[in-house]
Design an enzyme around this catalytic site. Structure first.
Site, mmCIF file in Angstrom:
data_model
loop_
_atom_site.group_PDB
_atom_site.id
_atom_site.type_symbol
_atom_site.label_atom_id
_atom_site.label_comp_id
_atom_site.label_asym_id
_atom_site.label_seq_id
_atom_site.Cartn_x
_atom_site.Cartn_y
_atom_site.Cartn_z
ATOM 1 N N ARG A 25 1.057 4.962 -1.220
ATOM 2 C CA ARG A 25 -0.001 5.918 -0.922
ATOM 3 C C ARG A 25 -1.311 5.206 -0.601
ATOM 4 N NH1 ARG A 25 -3.091 8.063 -6.144
ATOM 5 N NH2 ARG A 25 -2.895 6.258 -7.493
ATOM 6 N N LYS A 169 -0.574 -6.020 -3.455
ATOM 7 C CA LYS A 169 0.303 -4.923 -3.106
ATOM 8 C C LYS A 169 1.080 -5.314 -1.852
ATOM 9 C CE LYS A 169 -0.757 -1.818 -6.247
ATOM 10 N NZ LYS A 169 0.231 -1.288 -7.207
ATOM 11 N N ASP A 197 3.193 -6.783 -6.440
ATOM 12 C CA ASP A 197 3.716 -5.466 -6.788
ATOM 13 C C ASP A 197 4.227 -4.816 -5.515
ATOM 14 O OD1 ASP A 197 4.341 -3.004 -7.771
ATOM 15 O OD2 ASP A 197 2.322 -2.493 -8.468
ATOM 16 N N GLU A 225 6.609 -7.276 -9.429
ATOM 17 C CA GLU A 225 6.732 -5.981 -10.095
ATOM 18 C C GLU A 225 7.485 -4.980 -9.210
ATOM 19 O OE1 GLU A 225 3.628 -2.762 -12.163
ATOM 20 O OE2 GLU A 225 2.924 -4.680 -11.357
ATOM 21 N N ASP A 250 8.618 -1.380 -13.512
ATOM 22 C CA ASP A 250 7.496 -0.455 -13.670
ATOM 23 C C ASP A 250 7.988 0.977 -13.495
ATOM 24 O OD1 ASP A 250 5.159 1.001 -13.680
ATOM 25 O OD2 ASP A 250 4.284 0.046 -11.941
ATOM 26 N N LYS A 274 3.076 2.290 -19.142
ATOM 27 C CA LYS A 274 1.892 3.030 -18.712
ATOM 28 C C LYS A 274 1.860 4.367 -19.448
ATOM 29 C CE LYS A 274 1.616 1.039 -14.052
ATOM 30 N NZ LYS A 274 1.748 1.328 -12.602
#
Length: 364
Positions: A25, A169, A197, A225, A250, A274
């Site tokens: 996103r 990212k 990630d 990740e 994750d 999280k």
């Protein structure tokens, strides 16, 4: 006898100073529901429920309805006894973990305020930790997805801001992900720690190919990740078994049942806990405990949350510790904190309030 008298909610939209872009996103704001749990003595505990459609599936409307409906019904009129009230929150509804996160944090914040402890001190006591927790935790900082040149420039800027660990990212395009990492490593030199990630952006074979190329290039990546889709735990195990770089789960980890499956398949080296995925501080403590007992590395991250949710996660890290530097930069992206009091950033340090609980006194 003191009881829970009110559960109040409001929505907040907090602008970011820089767009946050991942394989899933792009956002320019933090969208969240803030909850206040008020007891009959007038003490207030604060929590938040962030909206992250692409990961948790929870919306502002859904979280607010859950907090204003079944969670309020479960709590109002009850004693604020923490073990009873947090258990009520987890049993009141199925899923809705962002809403549960908000209520659970607020209950812990309320308990800490009633005893005059910071949230970190309260959580340490709750977990049976006897050492005094630190007043700050260090964090990495994320580099939003972009071109190699954009990432290199952003990396240099974040190092100048005082961050020594960068999280890139990737996962938007496996064909160019290696070039992105090489550009960042060239820009910041060998002494800055790099994490990746992929946010589920590769399949298992792409992941092994990309990570293998990075290993061969000597990029010295600290951890990768969630390289594969969340449901593909077998694929996650395949990647873990076929690369040297540590792999972190994750989005594959929401519940204790998910953790059991990761342990059973030896599907990762580390797990990212999280609050918005598991439903708050209470289940997060259990996930960290079980992961540690089974020899898995532990890590605490956050969604795009405000200073409230990030401070709660930081208090958890300060209280019980993790094996890896946390990823708690989410509120750093905000133009400013929307709260009176609470946590703040100083370079790569998230500084916790020394006032009771989270130290939040209101919304600006």
């Amino acid at each position: 006898m003191t009881t829970i008298a009110e559960v109040r909610t409001r929505r907040l939209s907090v602008p970011l100073h820089t767009p946050f872009v991942t394989a899933l996103r792009r956002t320019t704001t933090v969208e969240t529901v803030v909850v206040e749990v008020v007891d009959s003595d007038g003490a207030v505990g604060w929590g938040e429920a962030p909206q992250v459609w692409q990961v948790t599936g929870d919306s502002l409307a859904g979280s607010q309805a859950c907090l204003d409906g079944p969670l309020r019904d479960a709590l109002v009129g009850r004693t604020p006894d923490l073990r009873e009230s947090t258990a009520l929150v987890q049993r009141a509804v199925v899923a809705n973990r962002s809403a549960k996160m908000a209520a659970d944090i607020a209950l812990h914040d309320l308990a800490a305020r009633r005893t005059g402890l910071t949230l970190a001190e309260h959580l340490a006591s709750w977990a049976g930790v006897t050492t005094l927790p630190p007043t700050h935790v260090r964090t990495d900082v994320t580099l939003a997805a972009g071109t190699p040149a954009e990432l290199a420039a952003a990396a240099s800027g974040r190092v100048a801001d005082g961050f020594a660990t960068l999280k890139l990212k990737v996962g938007t395009d496996a064909a160019t992900d290696v070039a992105r990492v090489l550009a960042v490593r060239a820009a910041v030199g060998p002494d800055v720690a790099l994490r990746l990630d992929a946010n589920q952006g590769w399949d298992a074979f792409e992941a092994v190919r990309v990570i293998g190329a990075l290993e061969a290039a000597g990029t010295d990546v600290e951890v990768v990740e969630q390289p594969v889709p969340a449901a593909d735990v077998i694929g996650l195990a395949y990647v873990t078994a076929h690369v040297e770089t540590p792999v972190m789960a994750d989005e594959s980890l929401f519940t204790l049942e998910d953790l059991v499956e990761i342990i059973r398949l030896d599907a990762a080296d580390l797990v990212n806990v999280k609050l918005a995925k598991c439903g708050g501080l209470t289940p997060a403590l259990e996930l960290l405990r079980v992961a540690h007992l089974h020899g898995f590395g532990t890590f605490v991250g956050s969604m795009m949350e405000s200073h409230l949710g990030v401070a709660a996660a930081a208090a958890l890290v300060a209280a019980v510790g993790t094996s890896s530097l946390p990823d708690l930069d989410a509120a750093w992206w905000s133009v400013s904190s929307p709260y009176v009091g609470g946590a703040s950033y100083d370079g790569d340090r998230l500084v916790l309030s020394e006032r009771p609980g989270l130290g939040i006194e209101g919304v600006k």
